[in-house]
Design a protein around this motif. Structure first.
Motif, PDB file in Angstrom:
ATOM      1  N   LEU A 182       0.855  -1.181   0.000  1.00  0.00           N
ATOM      2  CA  LEU A 182       0.000   0.000   0.000  1.00  0.00           C
ATOM      3  C   LEU A 182       0.896   1.238   0.000  1.00  0.00           C
ATOM      4  O   LEU A 182       1.829   1.332   0.799  1.00  0.00           O
ATOM      5  CB  LEU A 182      -0.916   0.006   1.221  1.00  0.00           C
ATOM      6  CG  LEU A 182      -1.805  -1.224   1.401  1.00  0.00           C
ATOM      7  CD1 LEU A 182      -2.646  -1.102   2.663  1.00  0.00           C
ATOM      8  CD2 LEU A 182      -2.683  -1.443   0.178  1.00  0.00           C
ATOM      9  N   THR A 183       0.606   2.184  -0.895  1.00  0.00           N
ATOM     10  CA  THR A 183       1.463   3.353  -1.072  1.00  0.00           C
ATOM     11  C   THR A 183       0.877   4.585  -0.395  1.00  0.00           C
ATOM     12  O   THR A 183      -0.269   4.962  -0.669  1.00  0.00           O
ATOM     13  CB  THR A 183       1.671   3.645  -2.564  1.00  0.00           C
ATOM     14  OG1 THR A 183       2.269   2.516  -3.188  1.00  0.00           O
ATOM     15  CG2 THR A 183       2.579   4.861  -2.749  1.00  0.00           C
ATOM     16  N   GLN A 184       1.670   5.195   0.488  1.00  0.00           N
ATOM     17  CA  GLN A 184       1.297   6.444   1.156  1.00  0.00           C
ATOM     18  C   GLN A 184       2.361   7.488   0.881  1.00  0.00           C
ATOM     19  O   GLN A 184       3.527   7.155   0.674  1.00  0.00           O
ATOM     20  CB  GLN A 184       1.212   6.250   2.676  1.00  0.00           C
ATOM     21  CG  GLN A 184       0.192   5.273   3.168  1.00  0.00           C
ATOM     22  CD  GLN A 184       0.216   5.169   4.693  1.00  0.00           C
ATOM     23  OE1 GLN A 184       0.309   4.074   5.242  1.00  0.00           O
ATOM     24  NE2 GLN A 184       0.131   6.310   5.369  1.00  0.00           N
ATOM     25  N   PRO A 185       1.999   8.781   0.915  1.00  0.00           N
ATOM     26  CA  PRO A 185       3.039   9.820   0.814  1.00  0.00           C
ATOM     27  C   PRO A 185       3.902   9.779   2.067  1.00  0.00           C
ATOM     28  O   PRO A 185       3.393   9.549   3.166  1.00  0.00           O
ATOM     29  CB  PRO A 185       2.226  11.119   0.743  1.00  0.00           C
ATOM     30  CG  PRO A 185       0.921  10.788   1.383  1.00  0.00           C
ATOM     31  CD  PRO A 185       0.656   9.342   1.069  1.00  0.00           C
ATOM     32  N   PRO A 186       5.215   9.974   1.933  1.00  0.00           N
ATOM     33  CA  PRO A 186       6.099   9.908   3.103  1.00  0.00           C
ATOM     34  C   PRO A 186       5.786  10.971   4.149  1.00  0.00           C
ATOM     35  O   PRO A 186       5.960  10.725   5.345  1.00  0.00           O
ATOM     36  CB  PRO A 186       7.489  10.128   2.519  1.00  0.00           C
ATOM     37  CG  PRO A 186       7.365   9.776   1.083  1.00  0.00           C
ATOM     38  CD  PRO A 186       5.969  10.156   0.689  1.00  0.00           C
ATOM     39  N   SER A 187       5.325  12.126   3.701  1.00  0.00           N
ATOM     40  CA  SER A 187       5.069  13.201   4.653  1.00  0.00           C
ATOM     41  C   SER A 187       3.984  14.139   4.146  1.00  0.00           C
ATOM     42  O   SER A 187       3.776  14.269   2.935  1.00  0.00           O
ATOM     43  CB  SER A 187       6.351  14.000   4.916  1.00  0.00           C
ATOM     44  OG  SER A 187       6.787  14.625   3.735  1.00  0.00           O
ATOM     45  N   VAL A 188       3.281  14.736   5.088  1.00  0.00           N
ATOM     46  CA  VAL A 188       2.332  15.813   4.821  1.00  0.00           C
ATOM     47  C   VAL A 188       2.493  16.817   5.951  1.00  0.00           C
ATOM     48  O   VAL A 188       2.990  16.483   7.029  1.00  0.00           O
ATOM     49  CB  VAL A 188       0.860  15.338   4.743  1.00  0.00           C
ATOM     50  CG1 VAL A 188       0.649  14.368   3.590  1.00  0.00           C
ATOM     51  CG2 VAL A 188       0.418  14.738   6.052  1.00  0.00           C
ATOM     52  N   SER A 189       2.056  18.046   5.699  1.00  0.00           N
ATOM     53  CA  SER A 189       2.140  19.064   6.742  1.00  0.00           C
ATOM     54  C   SER A 189       0.994  20.052   6.603  1.00  0.00           C
ATOM     55  O   SER A 189       0.389  20.185   5.534  1.00  0.00           O
ATOM     56  CB  SER A 189       3.484  19.789   6.684  1.00  0.00           C
ATOM     57  OG  SER A 189       3.624  20.478   5.457  1.00  0.00           O
ATOM     58  N   GLY A 190       0.713  20.730   7.695  1.00  0.00           N
ATOM     59  CA  GLY A 190      -0.327  21.744   7.681  1.00  0.00           C
ATOM     60  C   GLY A 190      -0.244  22.597   8.924  1.00  0.00           C
ATOM     61  O   GLY A 190       0.320  22.164   9.944  1.00  0.00           O
ATOM     62  N   ALA A 191      -0.804  23.781   8.836  1.00  0.00           N
ATOM     63  CA  ALA A 191      -0.820  24.693   9.977  1.00  0.00           C
ATOM     64  C   ALA A 191      -1.971  24.335  10.909  1.00  0.00           C
ATOM     65  O   ALA A 191      -2.946  23.695  10.491  1.00  0.00           O
ATOM     66  CB  ALA A 191      -0.958  26.125   9.485  1.00  0.00           C
ATOM     67  N   PRO A 192      -1.865  24.722  12.155  1.00  0.00           N
ATOM     68  CA  PRO A 192      -2.980  24.481  13.088  1.00  0.00           C
ATOM     69  C   PRO A 192      -4.288  25.022  12.531  1.00  0.00           C
ATOM     70  O   PRO A 192      -4.336  26.125  11.979  1.00  0.00           O
ATOM     71  CB  PRO A 192      -2.543  25.235  14.345  1.00  0.00           C
ATOM     72  CG  PRO A 192      -1.060  25.217  14.292  1.00  0.00           C
ATOM     73  CD  PRO A 192      -0.718  25.342  12.842  1.00  0.00           C
ATOM     74  N   GLY A 193      -5.348  24.202  12.659  1.00  0.00           N
ATOM     75  CA  GLY A 193      -6.650  24.604  12.165  1.00  0.00           C
ATOM     76  C   GLY A 193      -6.937  24.204  10.731  1.00  0.00           C
ATOM     77  O   GLY A 193      -8.095  24.185  10.300  1.00  0.00           O
ATOM     78  N   GLN A 194      -5.881  23.854   9.982  1.00  0.00           N
ATOM     79  CA  GLN A 194      -6.071  23.487   8.586  1.00  0.00           C
ATOM     80  C   GLN A 194      -6.522  22.028   8.440  1.00  0.00           C
ATOM     81  O   GLN A 194      -6.591  21.280   9.420  1.00  0.00           O
ATOM     82  CB  GLN A 194      -4.771  23.710   7.797  1.00  0.00           C
ATOM     83  CG  GLN A 194      -4.468  25.167   7.505  1.00  0.00           C
ATOM     84  CD  GLN A 194      -3.309  25.310   6.525  1.00  0.00           C
ATOM     85  OE1 GLN A 194      -2.418  24.464   6.436  1.00  0.00           O
ATOM     86  NE2 GLN A 194      -3.319  26.414   5.773  1.00  0.00           N
ATOM     87  N   ARG A 195      -6.805  21.654   7.182  1.00  0.00           N
ATOM     88  CA  ARG A 195      -7.223  20.290   6.845  1.00  0.00           C
ATOM     89  C   ARG A 195      -6.133  19.637   6.001  1.00  0.00           C
ATOM     90  O   ARG A 195      -5.575  20.271   5.097  1.00  0.00           O
ATOM     91  CB  ARG A 195      -8.521  20.321   6.061  1.00  0.00           C
ATOM     92  CG  ARG A 195      -9.026  18.961   5.576  1.00  0.00           C
ATOM     93  CD  ARG A 195     -10.316  19.137   4.784  1.00  0.00           C
ATOM     94  NE  ARG A 195     -10.944  17.857   4.424  1.00  0.00           N
ATOM     95  CZ  ARG A 195     -10.721  17.203   3.305  1.00  0.00           C
ATOM     96  NH1 ARG A 195      -9.856  17.689   2.425  1.00  0.00           N
ATOM     97  NH2 ARG A 195     -11.345  16.058   3.056  1.00  0.00           N
ATOM     98  N   VAL A 196      -5.821  18.386   6.322  1.00  0.00           N
ATOM     99  CA  VAL A 196      -4.876  17.623   5.517  1.00  0.00           C
ATOM    100  C   VAL A 196      -5.504  16.281   5.172  1.00  0.00           C
ATOM    101  O   VAL A 196      -6.384  15.787   5.890  1.00  0.00           O
ATOM    102  CB  VAL A 196      -3.529  17.390   6.235  1.00  0.00           C
ATOM    103  CG1 VAL A 196      -2.825  18.710   6.502  1.00  0.00           C
ATOM    104  CG2 VAL A 196      -3.721  16.595   7.518  1.00  0.00           C
ATOM    105  N   THR A 197      -5.043  15.707   4.076  1.00  0.00           N
ATOM    106  CA  THR A 197      -5.482  14.366   3.711  1.00  0.00           C
ATOM    107  C   THR A 197      -4.256  13.492   3.453  1.00  0.00           C
ATOM    108  O   THR A 197      -3.220  13.977   2.981  1.00  0.00           O
ATOM    109  CB  THR A 197      -6.383  14.365   2.459  1.00  0.00           C
ATOM    110  OG1 THR A 197      -5.638  14.884   1.353  1.00  0.00           O
ATOM    111  CG2 THR A 197      -7.630  15.193   2.684  1.00  0.00           C
ATOM    112  N   SER A 205     -11.571  11.471   9.683  1.00  0.00           N
ATOM    113  CA  SER A 205     -12.553  10.756   8.866  1.00  0.00           C
ATOM    114  C   SER A 205     -11.848   9.966   7.777  1.00  0.00           C
ATOM    115  O   SER A 205     -10.740  10.325   7.354  1.00  0.00           O
ATOM    116  CB  SER A 205     -13.556  11.724   8.251  1.00  0.00           C
ATOM    117  OG  SER A 205     -12.902  12.621   7.375  1.00  0.00           O
ATOM    118  N   GLY A 206     -12.480   8.883   7.351  1.00  0.00           N
ATOM    119  CA  GLY A 206     -11.903   8.039   6.322  1.00  0.00           C
ATOM    120  C   GLY A 206     -12.858   7.827   5.168  1.00  0.00           C
ATOM    121  O   GLY A 206     -14.069   7.913   5.318  1.00  0.00           O
ATOM    122  N   SER A 207     -12.275   7.546   4.003  1.00  0.00           N
ATOM    123  CA  SER A 207     -13.063   7.257   2.813  1.00  0.00           C
ATOM    124  C   SER A 207     -12.321   6.239   1.965  1.00  0.00           C
ATOM    125  O   SER A 207     -11.119   6.016   2.136  1.00  0.00           O
ATOM    126  CB  SER A 207     -13.336   8.531   2.009  1.00  0.00           C
ATOM    127  OG  SER A 207     -12.120   9.073   1.525  1.00  0.00           O
TER     128      SER A 207
END
Lengths: 111, 119
Positions: free
Chosen positions: A4-19, A65-67
């Motif tokens: 299963l392939t996932q991105p190695p990293s994600v980032s976001g500021a407090p309050g933001q939305r990430v997937t 949440s998941g989809s």
């Protein structure tokens, strides 16, 4: 190389939305097997975050949440908080391997 | 309180053997399938092995097949992993994790035990 392939990293500021995406194939996610998500902090036990593609265990905030669609699944986190900084893993079953499979993991950084 | 506690980790030479244990409490262990999952240093989670509640069904990852043996004792609420012919690449934190009957997700999890294979 994870099944299963996932991105190695994600980032976001407090309050933001990430997937976080989780891409599989016709022998796992695409075959209809459920996807589950875990949050893992170093030195601790992994924690079940989402089960059965979209369900949250009791105690998990509704910010998570998941989809699932086709051969992929996604985890969404809204209203990012500093405490969400962790590694996230997707997991499913693979019929060709006759066993469970994990994604490679995604490190979430809260800026 | 639901709890899984692993033990038996340590330093072992390449080619050596080690037996991990996982003690369960706070839930009906005999109703759960059980798994071993490992995490090598700097790497992600890797599923290692599964045993059904009655021990009738057992699966292994290709990376450990023929070298590792999973077993359980429901009377003692315990899960085991016998690891033989250990290699450097088996170095990892090993977690035990439960799978409720009819489900595919892992919950609960233990805190893990570190296995280091080195000369």
């Amino acid at each position: 190389q994870s099944v299963l392939t996932q991105p190695p990293s994600v980032s976001g500021a407090p309050g933001q939305r990430v997937t976080i995406s989780c891409t599989g194939s016709s022998s796992n996610i695409g075959a209809g097997y459920d996807v589950h998500w875990y949050q893992h902090l170093p030195g601790t036990a992994p924690k079940l975050l989402i089960y059965g593609n979209t369900n949250r265990p009791s105690g998990v905030p509704d910010r998570f949440s998941g989809s699932k669609s086709g051969t992929s699944a996604s985890l969404a986190i809204t209203g990012l908080q500093a405490e969400d900084e962790a590694d996230y893993y997707c997991q499913s079953y693979d019929s060709s391997l006759s066993g469970s499979v994990f994604g490679g993991g995604t490190k979430l950084t809260v800026l | 309180e639901v709890q899984l506690v692993e033990s038996g980790g340590g330093l072992v030479q390449p080619g050596g053997s080690l037996r991990l244990s996982c003690a369960a409490s706070g839930f009906t262990f005999s109703s759960y399938g059980m798994n071993w999952v490992r995490q090598a240093p700097g790497k992600g989670l890797e599923w290692v092995s599964y045993i059904s509640s009655s021990s009738s069904t057992i699966y292994y990852a290709d990376s450990v097949k023929g070298r590792f043996t999973i077993s359980r004792d429901n009377a003692k609420n315990s899960l085991y992993l016998q690891m033989n012919s250990l290699r450097a690449e088996d170095t990892a934190v090993y977690y035990c994790a439960g799978t409720a009957a009819g489900t595919g997700w892992f919950d609960p999890w233990g805190q893990g035990t570190l296995v280091t294979v080195s000369s």
